[in-house]
Write a protein that holds these residues in place. Sequence first.
Motif, PDB file in Angstrom:
ATOM      1  N   GLU B 467      31.686  -7.043  11.911  1.00 23.77           N
ATOM      2  CA  GLU B 467      31.213  -7.576  10.810  1.00 23.77           C
ATOM      3  C   GLU B 467      31.283  -6.657   9.489  1.00 23.77           C
ATOM      4  O   GLU B 467      31.607  -7.163   8.478  1.00 23.77           O
ATOM      5  N   SER B 468      30.651  -5.441  10.017  1.00 22.43           N
ATOM      6  CA  SER B 468      30.424  -4.602   8.864  1.00 22.43           C
ATOM      7  C   SER B 468      31.101  -3.147   8.820  1.00 22.43           C
ATOM      8  O   SER B 468      30.719  -2.284   8.291  1.00 22.43           O
ATOM      9  N   SER B 469      32.072  -3.318   9.832  1.00 17.77           N
ATOM     10  CA  SER B 469      32.674  -1.969  10.134  1.00 17.77           C
ATOM     11  C   SER B 469      34.034  -2.179  10.252  1.00 17.77           C
ATOM     12  O   SER B 469      34.803  -2.898  10.305  1.00 17.77           O
ATOM     13  N   GLN B 470      34.681  -0.813   9.878  1.00 16.75           N
ATOM     14  CA  GLN B 470      36.394  -0.790   9.843  1.00 16.75           C
ATOM     15  C   GLN B 470      36.794   0.350  10.091  1.00 16.75           C
ATOM     16  O   GLN B 470      36.030   1.510  10.079  1.00 16.75           O
ATOM     17  N   VAL B 471      37.969   0.761  10.627  1.00 20.85           N
ATOM     18  CA  VAL B 471      38.841   1.984  10.815  1.00 20.85           C
ATOM     19  C   VAL B 471      39.840   1.873   9.904  1.00 20.85           C
ATOM     20  O   VAL B 471      40.523   0.897   9.587  1.00 20.85           O
ATOM     21  N   SER B 472      40.332   3.082   9.320  1.00 25.38           N
ATOM     22  CA  SER B 472      41.346   3.251   8.493  1.00 25.38           C
ATOM     23  C   SER B 472      42.237   4.369   8.979  1.00 25.38           C
ATOM     24  O   SER B 472      41.711   5.455   9.371  1.00 25.38           O
ATOM     25  N   LEU B 473      43.501   4.330   8.464  1.00 19.77           N
ATOM     26  CA  LEU B 473      44.650   5.586   8.803  1.00 19.77           C
ATOM     27  C   LEU B 473      45.223   5.427   7.362  1.00 19.77           C
ATOM     28  O   LEU B 473      45.432   4.711   6.709  1.00 19.77           O
ATOM     29  N   GLN B 513      34.135   3.474   9.368  1.00 20.81           N
ATOM     30  CA  GLN B 513      32.944   3.384   8.414  1.00 20.81           C
ATOM     31  C   GLN B 513      32.201   2.197   8.727  1.00 20.81           C
ATOM     32  O   GLN B 513      32.845   1.228   9.065  1.00 20.81           O
ATOM     33  N   TYR B 514      30.858   2.021   8.678  1.00 17.50           N
ATOM     34  CA  TYR B 514      30.040   1.056   8.891  1.00 17.50           C
ATOM     35  C   TYR B 514      29.173   1.021   7.526  1.00 17.50           C
ATOM     36  O   TYR B 514      28.637   1.740   7.031  1.00 17.50           O
ATOM     37  N   LEU B 515      29.351  -0.473   6.680  1.00 18.38           N
ATOM     38  CA  LEU B 515      28.880  -0.605   5.815  1.00 18.38           C
ATOM     39  C   LEU B 515      27.760  -1.612   5.938  1.00 18.38           C
ATOM     40  O   LEU B 515      28.118  -3.084   5.547  1.00 18.38           O
ATOM     41  N   GLY B 516      26.603  -1.574   6.240  1.00 18.53           N
ATOM     42  CA  GLY B 516      25.509  -2.276   6.351  1.00 18.53           C
ATOM     43  C   GLY B 516      25.051  -2.543   4.982  1.00 18.53           C
ATOM     44  O   GLY B 516      25.418  -2.109   3.965  1.00 18.53           O
ATOM     45  N   GLU B 517      24.011  -3.755   4.679  1.00 21.81           N
ATOM     46  CA  GLU B 517      23.317  -3.816   3.705  1.00 21.81           C
ATOM     47  C   GLU B 517      22.556  -2.883   3.235  1.00 21.81           C
ATOM     48  O   GLU B 517      22.719  -2.742   2.106  1.00 21.81           O
ATOM     49  N   LYS B 518      21.851  -1.944   4.070  1.00 24.18           N
ATOM     50  CA  LYS B 518      21.192  -0.873   3.539  1.00 24.18           C
ATOM     51  C   LYS B 518      21.494   0.371   4.112  1.00 24.18           C
ATOM     52  O   LYS B 518      20.809   1.409   3.611  1.00 24.18           O
ATOM     53  N   ARG B 519      22.295   0.276   4.923  1.00 20.10           N
ATOM     54  CA  ARG B 519      22.658   1.635   5.643  1.00 20.10           C
ATOM     55  C   ARG B 519      24.358   1.798   5.795  1.00 20.10           C
ATOM     56  O   ARG B 519      24.932   0.736   5.821  1.00 20.10           O
ATOM     57  N   GLY B 555      39.705  19.198   9.122  1.00 19.81           N
ATOM     58  CA  GLY B 555      38.315  19.280   9.078  1.00 19.81           C
ATOM     59  C   GLY B 555      37.884  17.924   9.176  1.00 19.81           C
ATOM     60  O   GLY B 555      38.809  16.770   9.333  1.00 19.81           O
ATOM     61  N   PHE B 556      36.681  17.704   9.038  1.00 19.91           N
ATOM     62  CA  PHE B 556      36.124  16.320   9.231  1.00 19.91           C
ATOM     63  C   PHE B 556      35.011  16.063   8.159  1.00 19.91           C
ATOM     64  O   PHE B 556      34.247  17.281   7.945  1.00 19.91           O
ATOM     65  N   ASP B 557      34.547  14.979   7.616  1.00 22.05           N
ATOM     66  CA  ASP B 557      33.428  14.914   6.729  1.00 22.05           C
ATOM     67  C   ASP B 557      32.715  13.583   7.371  1.00 22.05           C
ATOM     68  O   ASP B 557      33.238  12.691   7.965  1.00 22.05           O
ATOM     69  N   ILE B 558      31.327  13.860   7.115  1.00 19.96           N
ATOM     70  CA  ILE B 558      30.499  12.729   7.678  1.00 19.96           C
ATOM     71  C   ILE B 558      29.654  12.429   6.625  1.00 19.96           C
ATOM     72  O   ILE B 558      29.250  13.406   5.510  1.00 19.96           O
ATOM     73  N   PHE B 559      29.227  11.218   6.471  1.00 18.25           N
ATOM     74  CA  PHE B 559      28.395  10.613   5.314  1.00 18.25           C
ATOM     75  C   PHE B 559      27.334   9.295   5.611  1.00 18.25           C
ATOM     76  O   PHE B 559      27.746   8.665   6.613  1.00 18.25           O
ATOM     77  N   TRP B 560      25.994   9.610   5.395  1.00 15.67           N
ATOM     78  CA  TRP B 560      25.105   8.813   5.876  1.00 15.67           C
ATOM     79  C   TRP B 560      24.264   8.400   4.778  1.00 15.67           C
ATOM     80  O   TRP B 560      23.642   9.199   4.227  1.00 15.67           O
ATOM     81  N   ARG B 561      24.136   7.100   4.586  1.00 13.27           N
ATOM     82  CA  ARG B 561      22.931   6.611   3.417  1.00 13.27           C
ATOM     83  C   ARG B 561      22.323   5.464   4.128  1.00 13.27           C
ATOM     84  O   ARG B 561      22.785   4.444   4.629  1.00 13.27           O
TER      85      ARG B 561
END
Lengths: 227, 714
Positions: B467-473, B513-519, B555-561
């Motif tokens: 519901e709130s997650s997706q993968v992309s290439l 990526q996971y895009l929740g309401e607050k996270r 490399g790789f990038d990580i983001f957490w909010r």
Amino acid sequence: MNKRITILTLVVCLLSYSLNAQQTDKFRTNMLPNIDRMDTTWSMSGFQELGNTFERIANAEPEQWLPAYYASYCVSSQIYFVENVNQVDDLLDKADELLERAETLMPDEPEIWILQARINQSRISVDPQTRGAQYGPVAGQLLAKALEASPDNPRAHYLKGSNLYFTPAMWGGGADKALPILETAVEKFKSFAYEDELWPRWGAGGADWMLGLCKDTIEKEKNSNNE
Amino acid sequence: MKKFLCSTLLIIVSLSLAFGQVQISGSIKDTKGNPLPGVNIFIKDSYDGTSSDGNGFYTFKTSEKGEIILCASYVGFEPFEQKLDIAGDRIIRDIVLKESISSLDVVVISAGSFEASDEKKAVILKPLDIVTTAGGDADIFSVLNTLPGTSTVGEDEGLYVRGGAKHETTYIIDEMVVKNPYFSNVPDIPSRGRFSPFEFKGTVFSTGGYSAQYGQALSSAIILKSQDLSPQTMSSIGILPLAIGGSHVQAWDNTSMSASINYAHLGAYFAIVPQNREWNIIPQTLSGSMSFRQKTSETGILKFYSSLSKSKLGLQIEDLDNPGTFASFGLQNTDIYMNASYKEGLGDDWSLFAGSSYSKGDDDIDYQGAAIQNDNNLLQVKSTITRFVGDYSAIRAGAEWHTNQTDNSYDNLSTTNSWRYAAGFLETDIFISYKMAARLGGRYEYADHLNKGNIAPRISFSYKTGESSQVSLAYGHFYQTPQAEQNEYLYPFYQQLPNLDYENATHYIANYQYLGEKRTFRIEGYYKDYNKLVKYTTHDSLLVINNTGDGYARGFDIFWRDKKTFKNVDYWISYSFLDTKRKYRDYPTEAQPTFAATHNLSLVFKRYFAKLKTSFSATYTYASGRPYFNPNNPEFLADRTQDYHELAASASYLTTILGNFAVVFASVNNILGRDHVFSYRYSTDGTVAKPVRSAAPRTYIIGLFISFNHNKQD
């Protein structure tokens, strides 16, 4: 033979008269009890039922603006009961659609501008930080327009006061600023002359409650300042 | 008479029988079998109907006859209609409603990009986030450094994205190129972006794999969208110890116009706050801008923006070959930028865009006794036509044309380079379902000074896993015409060499990526393959320039909010791991470039204190040491500076002054008081080394912004 024709004609006339009267009566008899019910409704299912009823009446009576107006009011009131903030925009979109129908049938009506202001104000709640600047001024301008055209309209004063109460003091709002406006609103609810018993009269209860809340807040602030 | 009365009675009775009622009932559920309460079920255009109850059952009586249409409507679901024949006295009809897909449910084409905007669909950053981030000094481009994919390069402005040099990033405003987005460059001192974050309603920061609509950047694109019509008339002023500025916006129903003016002079500031540089001409800038917006129709808008700025500064740079003596660096700059764009919807399915931009930057430099002049001009026109297909899919085709001219002089040498660039692109966004989308595009470019063309395919694919997650290439080719790097004052004299080709990079990107309401959580891995980078070699004392350089970055990038876990607190963490090497320019061997740090970490923290009416922000940045050139080391670029730790904080206090909205803003950089060394400069013989430090050991800024609203209602 002439007597028979006369009696038949009379019967047909009576029947058709009662049918017609039934139709205009039907609109009133369906609208009035539902409008009365609106004053005491305060739940999701309540507003859903009323909103649906008004929408059906609006579909059956496409020349009338009031059912579409009330349907919009009921749908926009549902936002206070949603589980998920994402549903708010969808409901307000539907309320906008219904109000547009009403506006096409009755342009330049202050009650419609007031309800539009209410919908715009409700949009802010989804994301106050970003949306306040976007929708706040639009709502303000709509209320100003309504007050200019109809300075005694109690709903315009009520929304203006309620808006001011919730606006942070640094932006020029607060309970003390809202108080005189809410007092005016409560007065106007008692004295406003309505076009017709079917015309919008919502908000009297809300204004009373808001005024009480406003006075309480001022009391509390006075007490905390005196400590 | 009796017969007559009987027949009349019969008529009346049969008429009333015709008004008998039929009961319609049933259940109402969604496609998963869940009962739906509060649904509106009715006969089309009739009063007859009802709302479903709490268990998802409905029942109502109707006096309609014959064939009617049974309808059901419910917010969030597709409307339902079905023909029904009214017969008998009871009808059971069970209804199933299909959920409608809102724009929030639809997959987003996201590989390689971060979006900050106010759109309804889920975005990662809001424009206000940019302004309130500590350490960013309200400079959009600086704040983008706290997002993953960037290397912190403290001695220089610009975005160094995933192992790319700063000229590998293109800046776009309203689809048009901005050639000089930063104030003029001074050696070892980062300058600011020219634009205020308040001018933009949306920012897309693409760290790779950007759309075929843009080109001429090997690494990344910053795509900015300016504000539309201003809703109200207002003025504002900003006062800082180092600058003062004012702006005014006049708004009408379908038009708005704005003008702003700013003057910055660092004299008073330098007198109070110690600096690491010897300034002989205090930096000062006078700039002004004007913009115009006109709503041409329900769906159309015409925008015009122009800015002019003049600045000058001068400082002393120690001549390491003669320690104790100083050479002066003086710079005078004039910058002009104009951007006009027109966007119009043609019917429901088409949209047309046309735009033009003009960038002019004139640098008058006097350095180490040499008089250097660098003037660049770029005129661009672009047009795009878009065809919308269904709710979300689209096909875009467009073309652009650039005319470039640079006039350079170095003492008595002078040269003019002028060239034209043409590009065409075709791209389609295909939403196969609301869960799966692909973007396929191709771009063709031609530059007449290279006399070569290129074709760049760009593909990306996104799939919703939950519901709130997706993968992309994403996969794409990116080309860029060779150009001068920082302080390469002699490059323009070699630019006309006939055998040069485009530099290119191929990107491979994958993300989750996971895009929740607050996270929000996002992890992205990438590989960039660089080819045909410009290389200098000396053959028999002749400088040869060709495209034999190459490199890679991976490399790789990580983001957490997280806006939920701690009350009133919003924080984000971004981490980037970068492994990159290249052999280009004057590099004798393949090496990690000076602008690449292996580890980059940013922690941004924000909290709003309602009682104090203050918004507080702190940013901690860490970067592992970067390579620097040490002539004494036989291994090229093997030395590393010390690790970089930076802590900055800012606070904004909201208040009113004489009834007008005001913000008092204060910020401090380098709270830890570290001695940041970004690199070293050596004398020609390698015996003298001087560390390159930040422009000041600590920076303090305090400012006041007041906004005057002209719509005084009460």
